[in-house]
Every structure is written in structure tokens, then in C-alpha cells.
Write an enzyme that holds these catalytic residues in place. Structure first.
Site, PDB file in Angstrom:
ATOM      1  N   ASP A   1       0.857  -1.182   0.000  1.00 18.29           N
ATOM      2  CA  ASP A   1       0.000   0.000   0.000  1.00 18.29           C
ATOM      3  C   ASP A   1       0.896   1.236   0.000  1.00 18.29           C
ATOM      4  O   ASP A   1       1.520   1.556   1.017  1.00 18.29           O
ATOM      5  CB  ASP A   1      -0.904   0.023   1.235  1.00 18.29           C
TER       6      ASP A   1
ATOM      7  N   LYS B   1      -6.962   3.297  -3.293  1.00 20.71           N
ATOM      8  CA  LYS B   1      -7.359   3.299  -1.880  1.00 20.71           C
ATOM      9  C   LYS B   1      -7.600   4.731  -1.435  1.00 20.71           C
ATOM     10  O   LYS B   1      -6.858   5.640  -1.793  1.00 20.71           O
ATOM     11  CB  LYS B   1      -6.248   2.638  -1.062  1.00 20.71           C
TER      12      LYS B   1
ATOM     13  N   LYS C   1     -10.367   0.337  -2.350  1.00 24.26           N
ATOM     14  CA  LYS C   1     -10.256   0.074  -0.916  1.00 24.26           C
ATOM     15  C   LYS C   1     -10.523   1.352  -0.123  1.00 24.26           C
ATOM     16  O   LYS C   1      -9.661   2.213  -0.034  1.00 24.26           O
ATOM     17  CB  LYS C   1      -8.863  -0.463  -0.574  1.00 24.26           C
TER      18      LYS C   1
END
Length: 318
Positions: free
Chosen positions: A155, A218, A254
Site C-alpha cells: 500500500d 485506496k 479500498k
């Protein structure tokens, strides 16, 4: 819906120079703020019952990236989190496992060892999380260290200062470099939407990340307020839907930060289904970045099965 005249060839041309990339991103249709917020509010009122609710609760559990990203994290805390990821409710073996456990790079090896054989992925934040304020060389090494330790997913955070000052090419190049450094690991690109200010910027950043090779986009690090919101997630879901229409590629979404209740999680699942479509109702394409959400999902699941809520200390606190 965003339209692309000639599919993949056009998108390849878009990334051939910074000028073309800028023109493409600034040429994306603007987001109707009132419309997006009204649409999200409407979807948030949908309710589901009985069998459908049981399915939604289990699906939401399977979509969780169970996360600890605190300066006080220890190997012991990560081991406990991994045990919970494997058996969220030790009293009910039918409870599904979560999708992944997300930790800092120095704790990846611990998580990898604890989750061996479980099928649960290990995710690691990288690239000077959460600020992203470091050199590209450090960000690349951060990513390589996480992958070398066993991370299945990385991430990364974008440089919001570069993005907000219009240096789209710099942000694009950094994502491409991290994509390469991540190797076979899935790459989730964190936009930090709370700092992007406008929905138009969220749409542009979403497309920029996808064009650069993101497997997921995300919302947030969870360290900035506001974090995930339903309207922002709606805009991102529209972006992945339109990108799929243009390229045939499925990119995941996400939302992370601030999603704490089963009721909220179900609102997101409804929004996913109604915006991107049922293909995205899968942990391969939609995740929740969360810690406390799991406990509420487990409580609601027990209530549905037994007719009563367990005590507040029945499940472990994270």
C-alpha cells in the site's frame, strides 16, 4: 460515464508525455458534487434483511484488511492480530477469514510467519507512509524491503503536494517506479482523498493511479480526517467502472479509515453493487481497511444467528 475514444491505444498515448497526461486528466468530466452526494445518500438508505444480510456480513469480513499501523506496534500485537485474522470468532468455525493483515514493513516477516498456510495475504504500507515525503530512492527501497520480507501486497501513498501543484508526471513516474519495485505483489495506491479537497481531484488521481499500474486505488491512510466517505468511494468506483469500460481491466477499490460498523459496511457494499457492478463484490476487487469494523461485524453476525448480542468484551479489542 467517462468516455475514451479508442480504448487502450488512446490511453497508451495519454501516458507518452506529461503534457498529454495533463490534458487528459484536466479534460475528464467534472464530478457533480450535489449529484454524487445525493446518490451516495440514497444508496446509504437501502436495507437488506435475513439471508441477504447474513451473506453481506460474511462478505464484508472476507473483504477486511485487518490493520495495525501505530508507532507502538509490537511483534506480539501482530501475532495476536494474525490469530484473529485466522479465526475471527473462535467459538464459530464457520466465520470466514479476513482478506489480509496490514502492517508496517518491519513487521511483515512476523505476520508472514503467523499466517503461513492460511491463505491470508500480508499487506505492508510503504513509500514513507503516511506522508509520502521522502526521496524516490527511499520509497523504492522501502517497497523492496517489504516485498523481500514477504509482503503479498504493498500500500503506497502518492505525493499529494506534487499532485495538488499539478506535477502529474512526477506522481505518475513514482507510481510506475513503485509498481516495478513491488514485483509480483499487488499494488494499492493511496490517494489520501481527505487532502485532495475536491471530487474532481479524486477522479483525476484515481485515473492517474490506474494509468500508472495500480491494482487497487485506496481512499486514505487512516491518519487524515476525513478518511473514507461514501461519496468519495462512489467517485472512485465510477472511475474503476469507466476504466474497465475503456480497457477491459478490473481495478480494485479500498476505502480505509472511519468505517466502524456493519451498517456502514453494508452501505458500501450496496454502493459497490449499484455503481461498479457485482463483479466488484469480491475481495479481489474490494477491501475495507479497518480494525474495529471486524468486531461489529462479528457482533451482528452472532445476533443474526442467536437472536442476541454477545457482551462488549466477547471479542478481542484491537
Amino acid at each position: 460515464m467517462t468516455t475514451i475514444d479508442s480504448g487502450v491505444d488512446t490511453l497508451a498515448d495519454v501516458t507518452s508525455s506529461e503534457d498529454r497526461l495533463r490534458r487528459f486528466l484536466l479534460g475528464l468530466p467534472g464530478v457533480d458534487q450535489v449529484g454524487a452526494e445525493a446518490r451516495a445518500a440514497t444508496l446509504g438508505t437501502r436495507s437488506i434483511k435475513t439471508t441477504a444480510k447474513a451473506y453481506a456480513l460474511d462478505l464484508a469480513i472476507r473483504m477486511i484488511d485487518l490493520t495495525t499501523l501505530e508507532g507502538q506496534d509490537t511483534p506480539g500485537k501482530v501475532r495476536a492480530l494474525c490469530a484473529k485474522a485466522r479465526r475471527p470468532d473462535p467459538a464459530d468455525p464457520s466465520t470466514p477469514q479476513v482478506a489480509a493483515v496490514c502492517v508496517y514493513p518491519d513487521l511483515v516477516a512476523t505476520a508472514k510467519h503467523e499466517l503461513r498456510g492460511s491463505g491470508i495475504n500480508v499487506a505492508s504500507v510503504a513509500t514513507a507512509f503516511p506522508s509520502g515525503r521522502s526521496s524516490l530512492a527511499i520509497k523504492v527501497q522501502d517497497t523492496k524491503d517489504a516485498v523481500a520480507a514477504g509482503a503479498d501486497e504493498v500500500d503506497m501513498v502518492i505525493d499529494r503536494g506534487a499532485f495538488l501543484s499539478g506535477r502529474y508526471g512526477m506522481v505518475f513516474d513514482e507510481i510506475v517506479a513503485i509498481r516495478e519495485a513491488a514485483g509480483d505483489a499487488h499494488l494499492k495506491v493511496i490517494l489520501e482523498t481527505g487532502e485532495l479537497v475536491t471530487y474532481d481531484n479524486v477522479r483525476r488521481a484515481s485515473w492517474l493511479a490506474m494509468l500508472a499500474g495500480a491494482d487497487f486505488i485506496k481512499t486514505s491512510t487512516g491518519k487524515v480526517s476525513p478518511a473514507a466517505t461514501l461519496p468519495v468511494t462512489l467517485v472512485m468506483l465510477e472511475a474503476v467502472r469507466d476504466y474497465h469500460e475503456a480497457t477491459g481491466l478490473h481495478i480494485g477499490v479500498k476505502p480505509a479509515g472511519g468505517i466502524r460498523t456493519a451498517k456502514d459496511a453494508i452501505k458500501y457494499l450496496v454502493t459497490v453493487n449499484e455503481t461498479a457492478g457485482p463483479d466488484w463484490l469480491d475481495p479481489e476487487l474490494f477491501r475495507f481497511g479497518a480494525s474495529s469494523l471486524l468486531n461489529d461485524l462479528l457482533m451482528q453476525r452472532t445476533k443474526l444467528a442467536t437472536g442476541h448480542y454477545p457482551g462488549p468484551d466477547y471479542f478481542t479489542l484491537d
